[in-house]
Design a protein around this motif. Structure first.
Motif, PDB file in Angstrom:
ATOM      1  N   ILE A  38      65.789 -51.163 -17.657  1.00 49.33           N
ATOM      2  CA  ILE A  38      65.679 -51.379 -19.103  1.00 49.33           C
ATOM      3  C   ILE A  38      64.391 -52.114 -19.437  1.00 49.33           C
ATOM      4  CG2 ILE A  38      66.698 -52.565 -21.075  1.00 49.33           C
ATOM      5  CD1 ILE A  38      69.452 -51.964 -19.810  1.00 49.33           C
ATOM      6  N   SER A  39      64.051 -53.147 -18.622  1.00 52.46           N
ATOM      7  CA  SER A  39      62.819 -53.893 -18.868  1.00 52.46           C
ATOM      8  C   SER A  39      61.590 -52.998 -18.691  1.00 52.46           C
ATOM      9  CB  SER A  39      62.745 -55.088 -17.908  1.00 52.46           C
ATOM     10  OG  SER A  39      61.581 -55.851 -18.163  1.00 52.46           O
ATOM     11  N   ALA A  40      61.614 -52.131 -17.677  1.00 50.78           N
ATOM     12  CA  ALA A  40      60.483 -51.230 -17.440  1.00 50.78           C
ATOM     13  C   ALA A  40      60.311 -50.276 -18.631  1.00 50.78           C
ATOM     14  CB  ALA A  40      60.705 -50.435 -16.165  1.00 50.78           C
ATOM     15  N   LEU A  41      61.425 -49.793 -19.195  1.00 50.86           N
ATOM     16  CA  LEU A  41      61.352 -48.868 -20.320  1.00 50.86           C
ATOM     17  C   LEU A  41      60.765 -49.540 -21.560  1.00 50.86           C
ATOM     18  CD1 LEU A  41      62.132 -46.078 -21.594  1.00 50.86           C
ATOM     19  CD2 LEU A  41      64.302 -47.161 -22.252  1.00 50.86           C
ATOM     20  N   VAL A  42      61.299 -50.672 -21.955  1.00 54.78           N
ATOM     21  CA  VAL A  42      60.849 -51.286 -23.206  1.00 54.78           C
ATOM     22  C   VAL A  42      59.422 -51.806 -23.085  1.00 54.78           C
ATOM     23  CG1 VAL A  42      63.200 -51.827 -23.966  1.00 54.78           C
ATOM     24  CG2 VAL A  42      61.926 -53.520 -22.624  1.00 54.78           C
ATOM     25  N   VAL A  70      54.941 -48.744 -32.359  1.00 48.67           N
ATOM     26  CA  VAL A  70      56.370 -48.680 -32.043  1.00 48.67           C
ATOM     27  C   VAL A  70      57.011 -50.019 -32.398  1.00 48.67           C
ATOM     28  CG1 VAL A  70      58.098 -48.361 -30.226  1.00 48.67           C
ATOM     29  CG2 VAL A  70      55.995 -46.980 -30.216  1.00 48.67           C
ATOM     30  N   LYS A  71      57.966 -50.000 -33.321  1.00 46.93           N
ATOM     31  CA  LYS A  71      58.624 -51.220 -33.772  1.00 46.93           C
ATOM     32  C   LYS A  71      60.022 -51.392 -33.163  1.00 46.93           C
ATOM     33  CE  LYS A  71      55.054 -51.816 -36.353  1.00 46.93           C
ATOM     34  NZ  LYS A  71      53.988 -52.746 -35.894  1.00 46.93           N
ATOM     35  N   SER A  72      60.669 -50.268 -32.819  1.00 50.35           N
ATOM     36  CA  SER A  72      62.014 -50.360 -32.240  1.00 50.35           C
ATOM     37  C   SER A  72      62.291 -49.124 -31.385  1.00 50.35           C
ATOM     38  CB  SER A  72      63.084 -50.494 -33.318  1.00 50.35           C
ATOM     39  OG  SER A  72      63.095 -49.342 -34.152  1.00 50.35           O
ATOM     40  N   ILE A  73      63.253 -49.257 -30.463  1.00 58.36           N
ATOM     41  CA  ILE A  73      63.619 -48.165 -29.551  1.00 58.36           C
ATOM     42  C   ILE A  73      65.136 -48.028 -29.555  1.00 58.36           C
ATOM     43  CG2 ILE A  73      63.497 -47.288 -27.186  1.00 58.36           C
ATOM     44  CD1 ILE A  73      61.115 -49.285 -26.768  1.00 58.36           C
ATOM     45  N   GLU A  74      65.612 -46.852 -29.943  1.00 55.17           N
ATOM     46  CA  GLU A  74      67.048 -46.551 -29.928  1.00 55.17           C
ATOM     47  C   GLU A  74      67.326 -45.628 -28.746  1.00 55.17           C
ATOM     48  OE1 GLU A  74      70.707 -46.768 -30.378  1.00 55.17           O
ATOM     49  OE2 GLU A  74      69.712 -47.565 -32.169  1.00 55.17           O
ATOM     50  N   HIS A  82      71.078 -51.882 -29.865  1.00 57.07           N
ATOM     51  CA  HIS A  82      70.908 -50.734 -30.772  1.00 57.07           C
ATOM     52  C   HIS A  82      70.337 -51.209 -32.113  1.00 57.07           C
ATOM     53  CE1 HIS A  82      72.996 -47.985 -28.072  1.00 57.07           C
ATOM     54  NE2 HIS A  82      73.958 -48.886 -27.922  1.00 57.07           N
ATOM     55  N   PRO A  83      69.019 -51.162 -32.277  1.00 58.03           N
ATOM     56  CA  PRO A  83      68.032 -50.701 -31.295  1.00 58.03           C
ATOM     57  C   PRO A  83      67.421 -51.887 -30.550  1.00 58.03           C
ATOM     58  CG  PRO A  83      66.989 -50.866 -33.417  1.00 58.03           C
ATOM     59  CD  PRO A  83      68.400 -51.320 -33.620  1.00 58.03           C
ATOM     60  N   PHE A  84      66.588 -51.554 -29.538  1.00 58.72           N
ATOM     61  CA  PHE A  84      65.763 -52.588 -28.904  1.00 58.72           C
ATOM     62  C   PHE A  84      64.597 -52.912 -29.815  1.00 58.72           C
ATOM     63  CE2 PHE A  84      67.723 -50.818 -25.006  1.00 58.72           C
ATOM     64  CZ  PHE A  84      68.150 -51.991 -24.395  1.00 58.72           C
ATOM     65  N   GLN A  96      60.133 -46.082 -35.314  1.00 53.18           N
ATOM     66  CA  GLN A  96      61.244 -46.156 -34.358  1.00 53.18           C
ATOM     67  C   GLN A  96      61.282 -44.937 -33.445  1.00 53.18           C
ATOM     68  OE1 GLN A  96      65.467 -45.570 -35.577  1.00 53.18           O
ATOM     69  NE2 GLN A  96      65.822 -47.596 -34.630  1.00 53.18           N
ATOM     70  N   ILE A  97      61.370 -45.179 -32.147  1.00 53.18           N
ATOM     71  CA  ILE A  97      61.601 -44.123 -31.170  1.00 53.18           C
ATOM     72  C   ILE A  97      63.107 -43.958 -31.009  1.00 53.18           C
ATOM     73  CG2 ILE A  97      61.443 -43.496 -28.724  1.00 53.18           C
ATOM     74  CD1 ILE A  97      58.726 -44.853 -28.618  1.00 53.18           C
ATOM     75  N   ILE A  98      63.573 -42.730 -31.140  1.00 54.23           N
ATOM     76  CA  ILE A  98      64.978 -42.418 -30.875  1.00 54.23           C
ATOM     77  C   ILE A  98      64.993 -41.453 -29.702  1.00 54.23           C
ATOM     78  CG2 ILE A  98      67.122 -41.463 -31.770  1.00 54.23           C
ATOM     79  CD1 ILE A  98      66.126 -42.098 -34.587  1.00 54.23           C
TER      80      ILE A  98
END
Length: 219
Positions: free
Chosen positions: A174-178, A187-191, A210-212, A152-154
């Motif tokens: 948001i789409s560009a980030l994920v 990477v399994k999730s992004i907080e 929370h999270p993506f 997980q990225i925090i």
């Protein structure tokens, strides 16, 4: 006649006495014996005195041995840890067109030494572009910190007022980030935190998960 014989006998007797005295060894005079004895004693004393004087002179000439100080061992030079070698990777990053009508993918190269630096460099790539047809959506948003734990990225960000976008721009951001961060398989999730807090929305138009995950991001 008898007187002549008497004189002759006396003369013979004297000769015998004189002859006998000449055969006896002559004793050395007392003075000479004393001198010889003194000479022997003085000679022995002189020899002993010479040896003593030599020993004294040697002791005086040779200073007493001083204890030798052991040289202090200099501390071993500490070896500096070798810095890990930089890795390079070509990644995809996402921008929008000047009219903010769609996402525009692009390729860029990043260099890093660990996972945290890799994701931080990927985020930095979202903040700038040398192509006027590729408009960055995260240019004014500061990345305060980023951690990576158990897939997980925090990330903690700060969004100033001038970085505000409309509803369409926020959705593209948001789409560009994920899409940029989920291209890394580990990477399994992004907080995403805003100033250390879980915010409902980044800019007031689109809800933040929370999270993506890849599932709730439509990937």
């Amino acid at each position: 006649m008898n007187k002549k014989l008497t004189y002759a006998g006396i003369a013979a007797l004297l000769l015998l006495v004189i002859s006998g005295c000449g055969d006896k060894p002559t004793a050395a005079p007392a003075n000479e014996q004393g001198q010889d004895s003194t000479t022997v004693v003085n000679g022995a004393g002189s020899n002993e005195g010479g040896e003593g004087a030599t020993a004294t002179a040697t002791a005086t000439a040779s200073p007493s041995a001083q204890p030798t100080e052991e040289p202090t061992a200099s501390p071993a030079a500490t070896e500096q840890p070798t810095a890990p070698a930089k890795q390079s990777k070509s990644i995809s990053v996402y921008y929008t067109d000047p009219q903010q009508m769609k996402l525009v993918p692009a390729k860029t190269d990043i260099s890093y030494t660990n996972d945290v630096e890799k994701y931080s460099e990927a985020y930095k790539s979202l903040q700038s572009s040398s192509n006027s047809d590729q408009v960055p959506l995260w240019g004014g948003i500061e990345l305060k910190s980023l951690k990576f734990t158990d897939g997980q990225i925090i990330m903690d960000i700060h969004k100033p007022d001038e970085a505000q976008l409309g509803a369409g721009g926020e959705a593209f951001a948001i789409s560009a980030l994920v899409q940029t961060l989920f291209q890394f398989e580990e990477v399994k999730s992004i907080e995403v935190l805003v100033d250390g807090e879980q915010a409902e929305s980044l800019m007031g138009h689109v809800d933040l998960e929370h999270p993506f995950t890849r599932e709730n991001s439509g990937l």
